[in-house]
Design a protein around this motif. Structure first.
Motif, PDB file in Angstrom:
ATOM      1  N   ARG A  43      -5.395  -8.969  -4.640  1.00 33.35           N
ATOM      2  CA  ARG A  43      -5.237  -7.731  -5.391  1.00 33.35           C
ATOM      3  C   ARG A  43      -5.249  -8.025  -6.883  1.00 33.35           C
ATOM      4  NH1 ARG A  43      -0.198  -5.134  -2.156  1.00 33.35           N
ATOM      5  NH2 ARG A  43       0.428  -7.322  -2.213  1.00 33.35           N
ATOM      6  N   ARG A  55     -11.727  -3.680   1.500  1.00 31.79           N
ATOM      7  CA  ARG A  55     -10.826  -2.538   1.669  1.00 31.79           C
ATOM      8  C   ARG A  55     -11.525  -1.385   2.375  1.00 31.79           C
ATOM      9  NH1 ARG A  55      -8.062  -3.172  -4.230  1.00 31.79           N
ATOM     10  NH2 ARG A  55      -5.956  -3.733  -3.573  1.00 31.79           N
ATOM     11  N   ARG A  58     -11.759  -2.200   6.015  1.00 35.40           N
ATOM     12  CA  ARG A  58     -10.426  -2.012   6.597  1.00 35.40           C
ATOM     13  C   ARG A  58     -10.151  -0.541   6.877  1.00 35.40           C
ATOM     14  NH1 ARG A  58      -5.706  -2.644   2.403  1.00 35.40           N
ATOM     15  NH2 ARG A  58      -6.768  -0.743   1.741  1.00 35.40           N
ATOM     16  N   THR A  59     -10.480   0.323   5.924  1.00 36.64           N
ATOM     17  CA  THR A  59     -10.253   1.760   6.088  1.00 36.64           C
ATOM     18  C   THR A  59     -11.038   2.303   7.275  1.00 36.64           C
ATOM     19  OG1 THR A  59      -9.829   2.031   3.724  1.00 36.64           O
ATOM     20  CG2 THR A  59     -10.437   4.003   4.956  1.00 36.64           C
ATOM     21  N   ASP A  96      -1.497  -4.245   2.548  1.00 35.23           N
ATOM     22  CA  ASP A  96      -0.581  -3.143   2.864  1.00 35.23           C
ATOM     23  C   ASP A  96       0.754  -3.736   3.302  1.00 35.23           C
ATOM     24  OD1 ASP A  96       0.851  -1.009   3.958  1.00 35.23           O
ATOM     25  OD2 ASP A  96      -0.918  -0.097   4.872  1.00 35.23           O
ATOM     26  N   GLU A  97       1.799  -3.502   2.533  1.00 35.94           N
ATOM     27  CA  GLU A  97       3.081  -4.123   2.808  1.00 35.94           C
ATOM     28  C   GLU A  97       3.758  -3.578   4.066  1.00 35.94           C
ATOM     29  OE1 GLU A  97       5.509  -4.004  -0.669  1.00 35.94           O
ATOM     30  OE2 GLU A  97       4.133  -5.282  -1.827  1.00 35.94           O
ATOM     31  N   THR A  98       3.203  -2.528   4.663  1.00 38.79           N
ATOM     32  CA  THR A  98       3.731  -2.022   5.933  1.00 38.79           C
ATOM     33  C   THR A  98       3.041  -2.669   7.123  1.00 38.79           C
ATOM     34  OG1 THR A  98       2.163  -0.175   6.136  1.00 38.79           O
ATOM     35  CG2 THR A  98       4.164   0.209   4.843  1.00 38.79           C
ATOM     36  N   LYS A  99       2.071  -3.552   6.862  1.00 38.79           N
ATOM     37  CA  LYS A  99       1.294  -4.177   7.930  1.00 38.79           C
ATOM     38  C   LYS A  99       1.282  -5.695   7.758  1.00 38.79           C
ATOM     39  CE  LYS A  99      -1.846  -0.231   8.566  1.00 38.79           C
ATOM     40  NZ  LYS A  99      -1.088   0.684   7.709  1.00 38.79           N
ATOM     41  N   ASP A 183       3.072  -3.472  13.877  1.00 42.81           N
ATOM     42  CA  ASP A 183       2.504  -3.509  12.520  1.00 42.81           C
ATOM     43  C   ASP A 183       1.525  -4.664  12.359  1.00 42.81           C
ATOM     44  OD1 ASP A 183       4.333  -5.591  12.645  1.00 42.81           O
ATOM     45  OD2 ASP A 183       4.995  -5.357  10.568  1.00 42.81           O
TER      46      ASP A 183
END
Length: 244
Positions: A43, A55, A58-59, A96-99, A183
């Motif tokens: 990043r 990215r 990924r989306t 993504d800090e949630t994954k 996650d």
């Protein structure tokens, strides 16, 4: 799809996690220079086309599924950058800090991820785990230095992976991580599609399949023939990789 411009521990025996795997922790984070050495995207406040490309892929992958997934990244032929794409798709997910992302080197003949990521995997890897019913997966899970990105290296080199990948233990390994770590997204770095059956066998374990073609290297006919090996319902598309 897009073009890139570079190239719990699970329980013993059954493959089910016992203690919790640490999937977002990194005891020592890599510096930007170290990430560059390891051919890892990072990043940045400055727009970088190849980072945006990963990215975007990924989306698209996330839009195809409703839960965490197992993604097979399969090169059409040797040298077209499949390992580079697999590694950086996993890195993009870990942004993504949630994954979290787990990269699994499934190229048993020519493993490369541990070398590129400069990881000492003397304890072993995937083949060692699959060969030993008493093994604990946590012993073969390595931090990469990027938070949220972990590696299972290939382990001891083997000339053929078909029997490993069609085993019940391999399926239990993936299913147990996916079910206990919702996650965690897994990326299987496959051997080339041409010349061996491993990619087709691994595709049966995956939710989505990404084909990697070398830009200017793989002919349209070769790409079409490689794509025909996979279930159209799982096939996410082709990444044209320029350089590795």
């Amino acid at each position: 799809m897009s073009r890139t411009h570079r190239e719990d521990k699970p329980a013993h025996g059954s493959g089910g996690p016992g203690r919790s795997l640490s999937l977002r922790h990194a005891s020592q984070a890599l510096t930007p220079a170290q990430m560059e050495e390891r051919a890892l995207i990072r990043r940045s406040s400055v727009a970088r086309p190849e980072v945006d490309a990963f990215r975007e892929i990924r989306t698209r992958l996330l839009a195809m599924t409703t839960n965490n997934f197992v993604a097979l990244v399969a090169p059409v032929s040797a040298g077209c950058g499949g390992s580079f794409v697999a590694r950086n798709l996993a890195a993009a997910m870990a942004f993504d800090e949630t994954k979290s992302a787990l990269l699994v080197d499934c190229d048993l003949r020519h493993p490369s991820q541990h070398t590129t990521l400069q990881i000492d995997c003397s304890k072993g890897g995937l083949t060692d785990y699959l060969e030993d019913p008493a093994a604990d997966l946590g012993d073969y899970l390595y931090e990469t230095g990027m938070p949220g990105l972990n590696l299972i290296p290939a382990g001891a080199q083997r000339e053929a992976g078909a029997e490993y990948f069609s085993s019940v233990r391999m399926r239990l390994l993936l299913d147990s991580i996916r079910s206990r770590h919702p996650d965690c997204y897994m990326f299987l770095d496959s051997p080339p599609v041409r010349g061996a059956p491993e990619a087709r066998i691994l595709a049966d374990l995956a939710d989505v399949v990404i084909l990697v073609a070398g830009y200017g290297q793989d002919s349209p006919e070769a790409i079409s023939q490689a794509a025909a090996n996979f279930d159209p319902e799982k096939f996410a598309g082709v990444v044209f990789n320029q350089g590795v």
